[in-house]
Design an enzyme around this catalytic site. Structure first.
Site, PDB file in Angstrom:
ATOM      1  N   GLY A  80       3.207   5.716   1.314  1.00  0.00           N
ATOM      2  CA  GLY A  80       2.336   4.555   1.410  1.00  0.00           C
ATOM      3  C   GLY A  80       0.924   4.852   0.933  1.00  0.00           C
ATOM      4  O   GLY A  80       0.334   5.873   1.303  1.00  0.00           O
ATOM      5  N   ASN A 130      -0.821  -4.437   6.797  1.00  0.00           N
ATOM      6  CA  ASN A 130       0.316  -5.287   7.145  1.00  0.00           C
ATOM      7  C   ASN A 130      -0.102  -6.599   7.786  1.00  0.00           C
ATOM      8  O   ASN A 130       0.665  -7.560   7.805  1.00  0.00           O
ATOM      9  CB  ASN A 130       1.242  -4.541   8.109  1.00  0.00           C
ATOM     10  CG  ASN A 130       1.932  -3.365   7.455  1.00  0.00           C
ATOM     11  OD1 ASN A 130       2.709  -3.524   6.525  1.00  0.00           O
ATOM     12  ND2 ASN A 130       1.634  -2.160   7.948  1.00  0.00           N
ATOM     13  N   ASP A 181      -1.867   3.547   1.709  1.00  0.00           N
ATOM     14  CA  ASP A 181      -2.857   3.622   2.786  1.00  0.00           C
ATOM     15  C   ASP A 181      -2.835   4.984   3.458  1.00  0.00           C
ATOM     16  O   ASP A 181      -3.886   5.547   3.793  1.00  0.00           O
ATOM     17  CB  ASP A 181      -2.618   2.507   3.808  1.00  0.00           C
ATOM     18  CG  ASP A 181      -1.219   2.531   4.420  1.00  0.00           C
ATOM     19  OD1 ASP A 181      -0.286   3.076   3.794  1.00  0.00           O
ATOM     20  OD2 ASP A 181      -1.055   1.986   5.527  1.00  0.00           O
ATOM     21  N   ARG A 182      -1.640   5.537   3.646  1.00  0.00           N
ATOM     22  CA  ARG A 182      -1.541   6.874   4.234  1.00  0.00           C
ATOM     23  C   ARG A 182      -2.197   7.910   3.322  1.00  0.00           C
ATOM     24  O   ARG A 182      -2.955   8.777   3.775  1.00  0.00           O
ATOM     25  CB  ARG A 182      -0.069   7.231   4.470  1.00  0.00           C
ATOM     26  CG  ARG A 182       0.656   6.328   5.434  1.00  0.00           C
ATOM     27  CD  ARG A 182       2.166   6.589   5.445  1.00  0.00           C
ATOM     28  NE  ARG A 182       2.483   7.930   5.952  1.00  0.00           N
ATOM     29  CZ  ARG A 182       3.707   8.457   5.893  1.00  0.00           C
ATOM     30  NH1 ARG A 182       4.704   7.770   5.334  1.00  0.00           N
ATOM     31  NH2 ARG A 182       3.925   9.673   6.388  1.00  0.00           N
ATOM     32  N   TYR A 206       5.274  14.942  -0.245  1.00  0.00           N
ATOM     33  CA  TYR A 206       6.391  14.022   0.005  1.00  0.00           C
ATOM     34  C   TYR A 206       7.520  14.315  -0.973  1.00  0.00           C
ATOM     35  O   TYR A 206       7.276  14.718  -2.116  1.00  0.00           O
ATOM     36  CB  TYR A 206       5.914  12.585  -0.183  1.00  0.00           C
ATOM     37  CG  TYR A 206       6.349  11.613   0.889  1.00  0.00           C
ATOM     38  CD1 TYR A 206       6.297  11.949   2.233  1.00  0.00           C
ATOM     39  CD2 TYR A 206       6.786  10.332   0.560  1.00  0.00           C
ATOM     40  CE1 TYR A 206       6.676  11.043   3.214  1.00  0.00           C
ATOM     41  CE2 TYR A 206       7.149   9.407   1.523  1.00  0.00           C
ATOM     42  CZ  TYR A 206       7.097   9.769   2.859  1.00  0.00           C
ATOM     43  OH  TYR A 206       7.476   8.867   3.829  1.00  0.00           O
TER      44      TYR A 206
END
Length: 271
Positions: free
Chosen positions: A107, A10, A109-110, A100
């Site tokens: 995301g 971010n 990155d997660r 999920y």
């Protein structure tokens, strides 16, 4: 074969060049740029890379949208003739199953950090794999839970159970500054019993994150019936780590790059 790995968050773009597209590969060069300076990469930091270390493959993850990805790709094309591979969350990859509700909305990155954490845990606990809590502390904070289940071939695989998303320190403090009269972004210290506003704000944000980590640890203990392995990573992880009040949290420099190398191996990028 050298590999360019990129993590676009971010706030900053972080990059690393490795000697191979394999976990444990030698790090040849690395750096970071704030997103507003991305256009300087090709003629700046990347221009200094020796010809013998120039990457022949690229893999990366990005949390922003198409416009930012295009800016990054333009810099890559300007400097090197590479075909970028961007990792997106999927139902399953590199030993991890995505729990999920809508796997593609997790995301990237997660997802990549959890893949890195899973293989890090398996390197030391392969005989008896353990559940995990994975914490990333950056502009936002994520606290992920990973369980263990059997794959169809009888081996162990990770299962993402769910996770928290919290604002990072900076976002918390700016929200308080904009929504509360008389408060300003502080430069306070973390105290057990703050006696001034700056310390109170800094301590409140720190212990809010610590509370979320401890709560997730408790959830995983109840769900899986054993203590999880705890990993913390992210640009601000080193600031947060001392205040968790948990002795068994391992601070890892960059789980996202670890995960990108695992995905590169899984996809056979070096083949």
């Amino acid at each position: 074969m050298t590999l360019l790995a990129i993590d676009v968050g971010n706030t900053r773009l972080k990059w690393a060049i490795y000697s191979q597209a394999q976990p444990g590969a030698k790090l040849l060069a690395s750096g970071a740029e704030f997103l507003e300076n991305i256009e300087s990469l090709a003629e700046g930091a990347w221009a200094a890379i020796p010809a013998q270390d120039a990457p022949s493959k690229m893999i990366g993850c990005i949390v922003a949208g198409d416009a930012l990805r295009q800016r990054v790709q333009e810099q890559i094309f300007e400097r090197w003739d590479l075909n970028p591979q961007w990792v997106l969350s999927s139902p399953q990859e590199a030993g991890l199953v995505n729990g999920y509700d809508f796997p593609m909305r997790l995301g990237a990155d997660r997802w990549v950090a959890m893949i890195g954490a899973w293989h890090r845990m398996m390197a030391t606990h392969s005989a008896a794999p353990k559940p995990m809590v994975v914490v990333m502390v950056g502009t936002a904070v994520t606290v992920e839970a990973i369980g263990v289940q059997l794959a169809p071939d009888g081996t162990s695989q990770g299962k993402f159970l769910g996770g928290f998303i919290l604002p990072g320190h900076g976002i918390m403090l700016k929200a308080l500054e904009s929504g509360t009269a008389g408060l300003h972004v502080p430069t306070g210290d973390v105290k057990e019993f703050p006696t001034n506003t700056s310390d109170a704000l800094t301590s409140g944000g720190t212990y809010a994150i610590a509370g979320a980590v401890r709560r997730m640890r408790h959830h995983v203990q109840n769900r899986c019936g054993q203590d999880p392995v705890l990993y913390m990573t992210g640009g601000a992880g080193w600031k947060m780590h001392p205040w968790l009040g948990l002795e068994d949290v391992e601070l890892v420099d960059n789980l996202i790059f670890d995960g990108l190398l695992e995905v590169a191996k899984f996809r056979g990028i070096s083949d």
